[in-house]
Design an enzyme around this catalytic site. Structure first.
Site, PDB file in Angstrom:
ATOM      1  N   SER A 239       0.837  -1.193   0.000  1.00 42.39           N
ATOM      2  CA  SER A 239       0.000   0.000   0.000  1.00 42.39           C
ATOM      3  C   SER A 239       0.883   1.258   0.000  1.00 42.39           C
ATOM      4  O   SER A 239       1.695   1.418  -0.914  1.00 42.39           O
ATOM      5  CB  SER A 239      -0.971  -0.045   1.185  1.00 42.39           C
ATOM      6  OG  SER A 239      -2.041   0.838   1.007  1.00 42.39           O
ATOM      7  N   ASP A 352      -9.457  -5.614  -4.843  1.00 40.78           N
ATOM      8  CA  ASP A 352      -9.055  -4.488  -3.992  1.00 40.78           C
ATOM      9  C   ASP A 352      -9.862  -3.248  -4.366  1.00 40.78           C
ATOM     10  O   ASP A 352      -9.838  -2.809  -5.526  1.00 40.78           O
ATOM     11  CB  ASP A 352      -7.557  -4.238  -4.189  1.00 40.78           C
ATOM     12  CG  ASP A 352      -6.967  -3.273  -3.175  1.00 40.78           C
ATOM     13  OD1 ASP A 352      -7.734  -2.569  -2.494  1.00 40.78           O
ATOM     14  OD2 ASP A 352      -5.730  -3.228  -3.076  1.00 40.78           O
ATOM     15  N   HIS A 384      -7.212  -6.222  -0.731  1.00 33.98           N
ATOM     16  CA  HIS A 384      -6.107  -5.290  -0.505  1.00 33.98           C
ATOM     17  C   HIS A 384      -4.964  -5.943   0.268  1.00 33.98           C
ATOM     18  O   HIS A 384      -3.799  -5.587   0.067  1.00 33.98           O
ATOM     19  CB  HIS A 384      -6.621  -4.061   0.252  1.00 33.98           C
ATOM     20  CG  HIS A 384      -5.613  -2.967   0.403  1.00 33.98           C
ATOM     21  ND1 HIS A 384      -5.036  -2.325  -0.669  1.00 33.98           N
ATOM     22  CD2 HIS A 384      -5.071  -2.391   1.514  1.00 33.98           C
ATOM     23  CE1 HIS A 384      -4.185  -1.411  -0.246  1.00 33.98           C
ATOM     24  NE2 HIS A 384      -4.178  -1.439   1.078  1.00 33.98           N
TER      25      HIS A 384
END
Length: 419
Positions: A239, A352, A384
């Site tokens: 991320s 995601d 995710h």
């Protein structure tokens, strides 16, 4: 005079009452000045709406109770139940009667090792990353044997994450560390400074301050280990950790390669509006509309020429400082990655909703399409955190015990050990 348990609970009872009424402006007045400067009423409303929307909305707030321990500030937990799962509001009351911290903790059971982890194949030891008063604790997972092994530093996502990137009962970075160490890769992971010292961050704190000193020091620590191949020390970022990884590699060109997992490329203020609209659509109503409108106004300020170093943080998304947003706005992760020569593995989950194929992965692909040393893979069933599933992903999915998919861990291990 010290705040005893009864006074602390009474204070939090009032906080819980205001939370039930969603009187966020009054809640913020309960915060210490430092916390008040970091979390505005709009930021609190947004976080609350997102947590509730991700679990079916209509939160039912239970009675506060003191957490275990005798420390001061007094830690208190407030259970919250929604249609699709629950979470806990965790706060603490200091001797001054003010709230010294606030976080939302997903409910769930305890973490258990994934099937692909083989603890007998590696050892773990505590390690300190960084220097001086802002150093953070970490864990080094080292394969059994003499090596020298390839190695990787794990960089967690945005927010106050511990070294395992704990989300409810899940620990995706611990999954990766144990899975990779089981396949003869040395792994170093560490708590983020925003987790260990959220109230002690220097003024002007930026994303670079949050990640770079620790990433670079962790690389150095691995290179100094006799069991590690000093020419094969990599970064793996998830991320926001993936967003910042090219910046760290630009600062240390000897980094052997990058693994980017669900790395966001869309400007964060734009992505934040997109995500909160996605969540608000699940539980439409005036509160959701107000949260979206507030974040949209804040994001417009980030994007415009009015953003200056002195802009108050309470006017900006998530209560982050103007310095943080100015640093983010000036950094282009995709262009930075395009300027590197090291190999990269870029993985994306097809389910995601936070970092998406359409909004993020396509930007990496366009910039790096002609680079044979860059591999891009989409795992269609992954969310995710690279947990596999079939239904559309929601935040409630993170509250159920799960693990990073074995195929993802295997692909990363094969890439890291490719030489």
């Amino acid at each position: 005079m010290r705040t005893d348990e009864d006074n602390a609970l009474a204070r939090v009872q009032r906080f819980a009452t205001l939370l039930r009424a969603e009187r966020f402006a009054e809640i913020v007045e309960f915060f210490t000045p430092a916390l008040r400067g970091a979390v505005s009423s709009d930021a609190l409303r947004l976080a609350w709406t997102a947590e509730a929307a991700g679990r079916g909305g209509e939160p039912v707030i239970g009675e506060p109770s003191r957490a275990d321990g005798d420390t001061s500030p007094v830690r208190v937990r407030i259970p919250v139940k929604c249609a699709d799962g629950g979470f806990t509001v965790v706060t603490s009351v200091g001797d001054d009667g003010l709230l010294h911290g606030l976080r939302f903790e997903a409910d769930g059971g305890s973490w258990r090792p994934p099937r692909y982890a083989e603890p007998e194949r590696f050892t773990e030891q505590d390690i300190v990353v960084g220097h001086g008063p802002l150093a953070v604790p970490g864990t080094l997972s080292m394969p059994v044997g003499t090596g020298p092994w390839p190695a990787v530093v794990l960089l967690g996502g945005g927010g106050a994450f511990d070294r395992d990137e704990s989300v409810g009962p899940n620990k995706p970075l611990k999954d990766l560390a144990w899975g990779l160490a089981s396949q003869q890769v040395a792994v170093l992971r560490f708590d983020k400074i925003t987790f260990t010292q959220p109230g002690s961050l220097p003024s002007g704190f930026t994303m670079a301050d949050e990640y770079l000193p620790y990433a670079l020091d962790a690389v150095r620590l691995l290179r100094e280990r006799q069991e590690v191949d000093s020419d094969r020390v990599h970064l793996l970022g998830h991320s926001m950790g993936g967003k910042v990884a090219p910046r760290a590699a630009a600062a240390d060109p000897s980094i052997a390669g990058l693994v980017l997992l669900a790395a966001d490329a869309q400007p964060m203020h734009e992505a934040a509006v997109r995500v909160v609209r996605h969540l608000a659509a699940r539980t439409p109503g005036p509160d959701a509309d107000e949260a979206v409108a507030a974040l949209t106004r804040q994001a417009a300020l980030v994007a415009g020429p009015e953003l200056v170093p002195g802009t108050p943080s309470e006017l900006l998304p998530f209560g982050l400082s103007a310095a943080y947003w100015l640093d983010l706005r000036a950094y282009d992760p995709v262009a930075t990655a395009a300027g590197l020569t090291c190999p990269m593995l870029i993985l994306q989950g097809g389910r995601d909703y936070q970092v998406t194929v359409a909004d993020d992965l396509t930007r990496w692909q366009r910039a790096l399409a002609d680079r044979p040393e860059v591999a891009v893979r989409v795992h269609p069933d992954a969310n995710h955190f690279f947990f596999s599933g079939r239904d559309p992903s929601t935040p409630a999915e993170y509250t159920r015990p799960d693990h990073v998919d074995a195929s993802v861990v295997g692909e990363i291990a094969s890439w890291l050990t490719r030489r």
